[in-house]
Structure formats: C-alpha cells, structure tokens
Design an enzyme around this catalytic site. Structure first.
Site, short mmCIF file in Angstrom:
data_model
loop_
_atom_site.label_atom_id
_atom_site.label_comp_id
_atom_site.label_asym_id
_atom_site.label_seq_id
_atom_site.Cartn_x
_atom_site.Cartn_y
_atom_site.Cartn_z
N ASP A 53 0.03 -23.11 -55.15
CA ASP A 53 0.02 -23.23 -56.43
C ASP A 53 -0.91 -22.52 -57.10
O ASP A 53 -2.13 -22.54 -56.72
CB ASP A 53 -0.29 -24.92 -56.65
CG ASP A 53 0.67 -25.81 -56.26
OD1 ASP A 53 1.68 -25.47 -55.55
OD2 ASP A 53 0.65 -26.83 -56.59
N GLU A 294 6.62 -32.35 -60.59
CA GLU A 294 5.32 -31.99 -60.10
C GLU A 294 4.69 -30.99 -61.24
O GLU A 294 5.59 -30.18 -61.85
CB GLU A 294 5.37 -31.27 -59.07
CG GLU A 294 6.18 -31.96 -57.58
CD GLU A 294 5.56 -31.45 -56.34
OE1 GLU A 294 4.94 -32.06 -55.76
OE2 GLU A 294 6.34 -30.62 -55.94
C1 FRU Z 1 3.12 -28.37 -55.80
C2 FRU Z 1 2.44 -29.33 -54.91
C3 FRU Z 1 1.44 -30.11 -56.02
C4 FRU Z 1 0.54 -30.62 -55.09
C5 FRU Z 1 0.16 -29.46 -54.32
C6 FRU Z 1 -0.14 -30.03 -52.59
O1 FRU Z 1 3.57 -27.39 -54.97
O2 FRU Z 1 3.14 -30.30 -54.27
O3 FRU Z 1 2.26 -31.11 -56.74
O4 FRU Z 1 -0.72 -30.80 -55.89
O5 FRU Z 1 1.58 -28.63 -54.33
O6 FRU Z 1 -0.61 -28.97 -51.74
#
Ligand code: FRU
Length: 424
Positions: A53, A294
């Site tokens: 992310d 997300e």
């Molecule tokens: C998206 C996600 C987010 C979370 C993170 C965990 O790729 O699932 O929602 O904060 O990755 O690694």
C-alpha cells in the site's frame, strides 16, 4: 449528548447500497476499465524490502504535495528474507511467495522521497521500533498540515485489535533528501463500536482500518473515511430486496451472501485538530455483494464526490464476481445517495489473464492511479509467477459524470506532486 438529528438538523443518512444487480454489471477485460498488462520484467524498488500500500503525502483537501521540491510517499513495508532459513524450501531455494504472503503480520510504515515523482529513495521507518502499540502498522494517510512541515500520520494499529490512530511528526528537507522527525506518541482515535461497525467479537474476520481524513469542500468540516463491516453477528445480516436490486429472473438466489458485509465508514471530527472523532453511519454498504471495501478515498471533481475503494475477487459474495481492483461511486453531496460508476462500480480491474498483477489502487485528484505489483505470471499457463512487492506502472483515468475511462499509462510508481510547499 446531542443526537445526530439535533446536531445535523436532519435524520442521519442511510448508507447507499452497492446492490447485487449493480455487481452483475461488473465485467472483467472491458478495456476502458482494465489495467494494462504489467510485464514480468518489472524493476523492483528495493531488494531488501517488499512494499505494498502506497500513501502519497497530501493536504487535507486531497492534493498530492511535495515539500521544497521533494515528493514523499509512505508505504506499508516488510523485510525480504532471501537468506532466512525459515523461508528456504526443501530444494534450498528462497520461497519468496510464502515470504510475501506473510508480510501483513510484520507490516511497518516506511517513507521514500524523490525529486522526480519516481525513482524513489528509501528514507527509512517513520516510527522507531516500540512506538506503535501493536504488531502491525497498517494503511492510512500522511497529511501535511502546514508550512512548518508538521505531518499527522493517520494509520491502523492492528493485532491485537484494530484501532484507528494518529501520530504527529515533522518533515525536514535538505538539498540531499528528506527525513521524518518526531512520530513518537501514538494517539488512539476510535475502534469499531458493534452498533454501526462490526467488531472482532461479532466476526473474527471483521475489517476496521485504512483512515482517510479530508476537509469537505462544501461544509469545510474535517471528516474521515475508513473501511468497515456492517455491525451485527456474523451470519445475521439480511440480504433482502434492497440489497439484491433489480435482477433478471433466475438471479434471486443469494446463497450465503449474508456473510459478506463490507462498508465504507465515515467519522466527523468534533475539534479542529482531529483528535476527537464521532463515527457516523456508513456511507456505502456492500452487504450481500462483497466483504471488503478497503482504503476508501475521495476525488472531489465538478462539484461531485467521487468515492473510490479497492476490493478483491475472493471477497465477492456467492453469485457475483469481479476483478481485483478499484471500484467507484459518485454523489452530489457527501452523504449520498451514491451510484456506482460505469453502472457496476468497476473503475480499474486486473485483466483476467493476470488476475493478481496489481492491487491497492489510489486514485489521485489529477486522475493518476497508483498501485503495487503483487504477482505476474511468467509462463503461458500462469503456474509460474514473479512476486512484486514494488510499485506498479501508474495509470491515468478520465472521470466524466458517471463514467470513467483508462486513457494513459506512465512509469512505475509515478506520483507527481500537484502542489509544492516551501517550508518556513
Ligand atoms: C490493502 C490492505 C489494507 C490494509 C493492508 C494490510 O492492501 O489490505 O486494507 O491496511 O493492506 O497489509
């Protein structure tokens, strides 16, 4: 305590529904909503760490901001273990797939800087070991607050629990690079309440994370989007007429879709600094459609609210499906009603020949969409893959009314600033 009705002068909003009928319109491989193929010979940002992310530094209005000519991104980051016996398989080879799949458990917030909006240089960890209260530092948003360089990093402190938190620090620049100072005191903001947002006690697979604070361009107040699930015991949700929508004959069976309860949450700040928050009912519900919406975020354009959120194939409910990618919804006012972009919600999905090539898309107000490379097939059958853990090529979309179109592709991890702030 004042009720929402007293405070807002009207009944609180109802969540807009992403219905099963909407989701039936999702089609993979429509070229206007499909990310171009990512080639398996992509460069990696670092051989020491995986990144996924990506969170560009921005202001509260959503503008991607550089400081003294330096672009800054934050990334969820985890060490790669090519020499760790734990990740060496029985043939003596590094099992990078397992290392990559384990990354969420050791995610930490790192930052990178660049003069060109690409070719990122590793700055380091944002918080020293021991500062963050839980094992995992999950996604959020770094906000540049002022010309003194103060930065509020909103993020999710996970395991145990899932708490939306923030930590304040400062960005400092020299002609050689950028450093982050401070980030020493983490302030818990809120957790799921079990009344609007599902708790871990109600569902061990609950999601509550990914804060995205913003100033509403119309009322000027400070709000925050986040990912949630609709409150209630797992399995107790109803997928009725409203959640199903207008489906053709033969599509009324909802199977076990009551287990999919994604929503986009919203909270409003009670103070100017964003230290005191009140959760409001979800903006968008995907009950009966999908279990995860997300990293929700907005683009404010043409007087409209464009709400984007990422989702997966594996989190879709029985009877509906769609590619991993970013989905979008549009409304004329903050609290909706929201309607799915392109009829279905799909804005930029992976091609079916490379279903896991990218994820965690972030649509920026200039129409550029950044994401990371997950895995790309290296043979025809798709059984051999190359793991990414690095920035994907940036894609440009054009947003027009209730439609979006893929129009261009740029370099890996190209995240140019929209404005530059000279620090005082
Ligand atoms: C998206 C996600 C987010 C979370 C993170 C965990 O790729 O699932 O929602 O904060 O990755 O690694």
């Amino acid at each position: 305590m004042k009720s929402n009705t007293e405070k807002f002068g009207k009944a609180p909003h109802q969540p807009s529904l992403w219905t099963r009928a909407d989701a039936l319109k999702v089609h993979a491989d429509d070229p206007t909503t499909t990310q171009p193929l990512v080639s398996a010979d992509f460069p990696v940002l670092s051989n020491e760490v995986f990144i996924w992310d990506t969170m560009p530094l921005r202001d509260l209005d959503g503008n991607i901001t550089s400081v003294d000519g330096w672009s800054v991104i934050f990334t969820l980051t985890a060490d790669r273990h090519p020499n760790d016996p734990e990740y060496i398989d029985e043939n003596g080879n590094y099992d990078i797939t397992r290392d990559w799949n384990d990354r969420h458990g050791r995610a930490k917030m790192y930052y990178w800087f660049s003069r060109t909006g690409k070719d990122w240089k590793l700055g380091g960890r944002v918080m020293a070991e021991g500062v963050s209260p839980t094992a995992r530092e999950w996604a959020g948003t770094p906000i540049l607050l002022n010309e003194q360089g103060d930065v509020d990093l909103y993020y999710t402190a996970v395991t145990p629990g899932a708490t939306i938190v923030k930590v304040r620090g400062r960005v400092v620049t020299t002609e050689h690079g950028v450093s982050m100072v401070g980030f020493e005191k983490v302030k818990p903001l809120f957790e799921a309440d079990g009344k609007m947002y599902q708790t871990e006690a109600q569902n061990p697979f609950w999601g509550f994370r990914d804060p995205w604070p913003f100033r509403d361009p119309n009322d000027g107040k400070l709000y925050m989007l986040f990912e949630g699930n609709v409150a209630g015991e797992r399995g107790s949700h109803k997928v009725g007429k409203a959640e199903i929508g207008d489906v053709p004959p033969g599509y009324e069976d909802v199977g076990n879709s009551r287990f999919q309860t994604a929503c986009v949450g919203i909270a409003v700040a009670r103070d100017e600094d964003g230290d005191d928050w009140e959760m409001l009912p979800p903006l968008l519900s995907g009950v009966g459609v999908n279990d995860q919406t997300e990293r929700p975020h907005f683009v404010f354009q043409d007087g409209k609210y464009y709400l984007f959120t990422i989702s997966h194939t594996f989190t879709y409910a029985d009877g509906v499906t769609g590619p991993d990618g970013v989905y979008g919804f549009v409304a004329d006012s903050l609290f909706g009603p929201y309607v799915p972009l392109n009829g279905s919600g799909l804005v930029l999905g992976n091609p079916s020949s490379q279903p896991f090539q990218t994820y965690s898309h972030c649509v920026m107000p200039n129409g550029l969409v950044t994401s990371f490379i997950d895995s790309v097939p290296t043979d025809e059958s798709g059984t051999q893959i190359r793991i990414g853990g690095t920035e994907a090529p940036t894609v440009e979309i054009k947003i027009k009314g209730q439609q979006t179109f893929v129009v261009a592709e740029y370099d890996y991890g190209y995240i140019p600033p929209m404005l530059d702030v000279t620090l005082k």
